[in-house]
Structure formats: C-alpha cells, structure tokens
Design an enzyme around this catalytic site. Structure first.
Site, PDB file in Angstrom:
ATOM      1  N   VAL A  89      -5.161   5.490 -83.886  1.00  0.00           N
ATOM      2  CA  VAL A  89      -4.651   5.932 -82.863  1.00  0.00           C
ATOM      3  C   VAL A  89      -2.967   6.181 -83.159  1.00  0.00           C
ATOM      4  CG1 VAL A  89      -3.497   6.781 -80.520  1.00  0.00           C
ATOM      5  CG2 VAL A  89      -5.676   5.797 -80.679  1.00  0.00           C
ATOM      6  N   VAL A  91       0.873   8.953 -84.332  1.00  0.00           N
ATOM      7  CA  VAL A  91       1.884   9.668 -83.934  1.00  0.00           C
ATOM      8  C   VAL A  91       3.023   9.339 -85.022  1.00  0.00           C
ATOM      9  CG1 VAL A  91       3.241  11.823 -83.028  1.00  0.00           C
ATOM     10  CG2 VAL A  91       1.203  10.317 -81.687  1.00  0.00           C
ATOM     11  N   ARG A  97       7.796  12.420 -79.491  1.00  0.00           N
ATOM     12  CA  ARG A  97       8.102  13.216 -77.879  1.00  0.00           C
ATOM     13  C   ARG A  97       7.167  14.578 -78.226  1.00  0.00           C
ATOM     14  NH1 ARG A  97       9.883   8.420 -75.929  1.00  0.00           N
ATOM     15  NH2 ARG A  97      11.551   7.307 -76.855  1.00  0.00           N
ATOM     16  N   TYR A 130      -0.286   2.577 -72.958  1.00  0.00           N
ATOM     17  CA  TYR A 130      -1.788   2.908 -72.863  1.00  0.00           C
ATOM     18  C   TYR A 130      -2.020   2.489 -71.336  1.00  0.00           C
ATOM     19  CZ  TYR A 130      -2.958   3.259 -77.785  1.00  0.00           C
ATOM     20  OH  TYR A 130      -2.621   3.577 -79.015  1.00  0.00           O
ATOM     21  N   PHE A 419     -11.330  -3.395 -83.401  1.00  0.00           N
ATOM     22  CA  PHE A 419     -11.604  -2.163 -83.791  1.00  0.00           C
ATOM     23  C   PHE A 419     -10.607  -1.357 -84.268  1.00  0.00           C
ATOM     24  CE2 PHE A 419     -12.644  -2.489 -79.414  1.00  0.00           C
ATOM     25  CZ  PHE A 419     -11.429  -1.855 -79.286  1.00  0.00           C
TER      26      PHE A 419
END
Length: 419
Positions: A89, A91, A97, A130, A419
């Site tokens: 994951v 960005v 934002r 998260y 992982f």
C-alpha cells in the site's frame, strides 16, 4: 473520491501484468526509493496476485498501489481460515489528501467481502493510518539484544542433550525446514500457512540487507535422524581492544518440542567469537520458552512491538470460525462505520467445540467497535484490557469477564513473517 485544489481525483483500476514494473516502482518510491535487489524484485513479482492488486492512475502515472495476498490464517482452536493479506500500500507524495488511500481501502474491503474471506490482515508501516479503516493490532512480538557473555541458559528441559545440532546449506534443507514449519502452523494463532512460492521468502538473502554480516546460515536440530527444528541466522564479526565482539543475528527459528527449542538457543548462545544475540524483524512470540531459561532477562533487553493488524470483514463468519476456551453467550453492540454491514447487535454463543454468531434484537451485553473485536480476535489482547482503556463498555454485569475469558488462548498469537 474527494478532490482538492491540486487536481482531479486519480482513477482506480485492477492492475495489468504489463503495468507491474511501473506499479512496483511507485511502491518502492513510496517507501523511500531505495531499489531492491534483482532477487527481491523477482520474488515479489512472482508472488503478486495481479487480479487482487489495485493501482491509482493520474493519466499514465501510477500514483497509488495496494494489493492482497490470499492467505490462510490459524485462529484459536487451530482452524485455518481464509484471510486477505493487505499489502504493498502506497500513495505518491504528490497525491496525498485526495482520497486515494480511502478509495483503495473501500474497493479492497468490498472485494474481500465478495470473495468470502471473513478476515483482512496487514502489517502497518504507520499504525495510525489503518485504524480509521477498522484495523487494530492483534499480535505482538518480542525483539531482544542478549548479552551472551553475561546471560546464561539455565534449567533447560529434559532431552536437550539428546538433540543433535548440525550446519546445513539453507537451500539444501528447505524442504525439511518447511515440514517443521507446517507442523507448527495449527498450534499457534496468527501463523500463516505457507502458500506455494512463499518458502522462497525464507531464503531471500540480498547483500544489501546483511549490514556487514555473513550470508544466511542454517542449522538443523535432529533427533534419531528426524529434523525437529531449525534456525536461520547471520554472524556479524567484530573485534575491539578486549578481543572478539561479534553478533549473532537471528532470522528465524522453529522447533517441534521444548528440548529441540532449547538445543537451538544453546547453540546460538555459544557461537565462537560472538558476544551478543540479536532478535529482530518479526521477533519471537511473547510467551516463548527462552525467557524462562535466561539467567538475567534484563540483560536481554526485551522490546515489545506490534505486529499483525486484523479487521473482521464478515463479522458473523469470523466469530464462528474460531473456538472459545470457555463458554460464551454474549450480545455485542458493534459499530463499524467503514463496513456498515457489520454494525448492529450480534449474539455469539460458543465454547471449545464451536460457535455460532447471528444477528439479534436482544439487548446488548457489551458495546464496542469493530477495532476492539479485531484486536481481541486472536486472543492476544483481552477485552478486559480494552474495557480498562474505555474502549469496551459493559452493559450487562458479568458479560465482560465471560467474554474476555472466552476470547483468550493458551498460547500467544504470533506472526512468523511479513508480507
């Protein structure tokens, strides 16, 4: 997806195989931009589940990544339950934002639900990210830096001297080591059944990761010709004015019984020209035997760290998939803003033989969010401790003690590899 004044929202789509390199480069840049070895890159390329991976695209530029691995996770009671391993994951810093992460998490959890996986799990580079998506730390591990010149191993279990420890080439004995690992998977919540290809992760040994230490070494623990354990490690030699001052860096260790476990730890403590044993990465289970063999736990400098984050995706199926060490019959009032299909009242009835969990109109006994249920799910975090923090509210007197006892486990959950 939200937008801001810096530009329009990127588009989200399932990854295509021919876009993998661009997608993976975006991921690497998001984690600092240090290129991985060819060996690492090839391994992750082979393990990536293309049809379960998402990319956010701004024109031809990949600006967001997210993937899922199809795992089976051991839960209390020993069952192996389908679990979506959320991974890779990132960005791009240029597109923060704009709702990119939220859109990927939304799509992921919808897809995981559609696939019938009751659980989603991840390891968090930044835990604060998260929680808003319903994940909470469910397993912990111990790191350690043990002064092996001043710490001794005492009161080792009977049979330790009957275990032979011998060196072996890691790749040559991979199958024997994997057989030991596979036998241990059902015995501890949080362990992942190794899917084909994942055994290669254990042998990954890029020079850039060694920090001056040796290539990966391996020893087997054997009894009557049978492999009953193994340890993989590196040795980092060093000398000072007083003499040798090397470090043993433990990567992984697995043993089928206490004697084999003790034999491996005794070997690691006694490697020539070393004065310390370092345990890091995924660390060790918090209830492992070595803590009770060392003569001075303070000189081991144990450090407790969070590890696996878990969120129930299908709450009823998740709670039915595990067993409970003491009988429970409790109604949960659950809040789950990100996956509202879990919100509402659920009656959990279960014991060591099995469980049922169904929606109910009955009065609530305990009120909590999906995060608290994720934290407690594997038995590593007690509902009582969460209540002490004000995160679980007891409505019916006695329900908290009943549920907290039932959710507990005889052994602490532990994630053996990332992982």
């Amino acid at each position: 997806m939200a937008t801001d004044a810096t530009g329009s929202a990127p588009g989200l789509r399932v990854l295509r195989r021919d876009d993998w390199d661009k997608w993976y480069d975006t991921l690497i840049r998001g984690f600092g931009g240090v290129p991985e070895s060819t060996e690492e890159r090839e391994l992750w390329n082979s393990l990536t589940e293309i049809d379960r991976s998402l990319g956010a695209w701004d024109g031809d530029e990949c600006v967001g990544t997210a993937g899922v691995f199809s795992f089976r996770l051991t839960v209390p009671g020993g069952a192996s339950v389908p679990a979506a391993g959320v991974t890779m994951v990132s960005v791009a810093a240029t597109h923060r934002r704009r709702g990119v992460l939220t859109s990927m998490m939304r799509r992921q959890l919808d897809d995981i639900r559609a696939s019938g996986e009751p659980l989603a799990v991840l390891t968090a580079s930044e835990p604060a990210i998260y929680g808003r998506f319903g994940y909470e730390a469910a397993t912990f591990h111990l790191n350690a830096e043990i002064d092996t010149t001043r710490v001794r191993l005492t009161s080792l279990p009977a049979g330790t001297d009957d275990v032979r420890v011998r060196y072996a080439v890691p790749a040559d004995v991979l199958d024997s080591c994997e057989a030991v690992y596979a036998r241990l998977v059902p015995s501890r919540p949080g362990m992942l059944a190794r899917q084909p290809g994942w055994e290669r992760l254990e042998l990954l040994d890029p020079e850039s990761d060694r920090e001056g230490a040796s290539p990966l070494q391996c020893v087997l623990a054997e009894r009557d010709g049978e492999t009953v354990g193994y340890a993989r490690f590196r040795v980092k030699p060093d000398w000072d004015a007083a003499g040798p001052d090397g470090t043993v860096i433990l990567q992984s260790l697995a043993a089928l019984d206490p004697a084999a476990d003790a034999a491996l730890w005794r070997f690691l403590f006694g490697i020539d020209l070393t004065s310390s044993l370092v345990v890091r990465r995924r660390g060790r289970p918090v209830d492992e035997g070595w803590r009770h063999w060392v003569s001075d736990i303070r000189r081991c400098r144990p450090q407790l760290l969070d590890s696996l984050y878990l969120r129930p995706v299908d709450l009823g199926a998740a709670l039915e998939a595990r067993t409970y060490q003491a009988p429970v019959d409790v109604v949960f009032e659950v809040q789950d803003a990100f996956c509202p299909w879990n919100s509402g009242r659920w009656r959990l009835s279960g014991d060591a033989k099995g469980a049922s969990c169904e929606r109910t109109a009955d009065a609530a006994d305990l009120a909590l969010s999906i995060r608290e249920l994720g934290a407690a799910y594997l038995g590593g975090v007690s509902l009582a401790s969460l209540a002490a923090a004000g995160r679980v509210r007891e409505v019916r007197q006695g329900a908290l003690a009943e549920a907290s006892l039932g959710f507990g486990t005889a052994v602490a959950p532990w994630l053996p590899h990332g992982f």
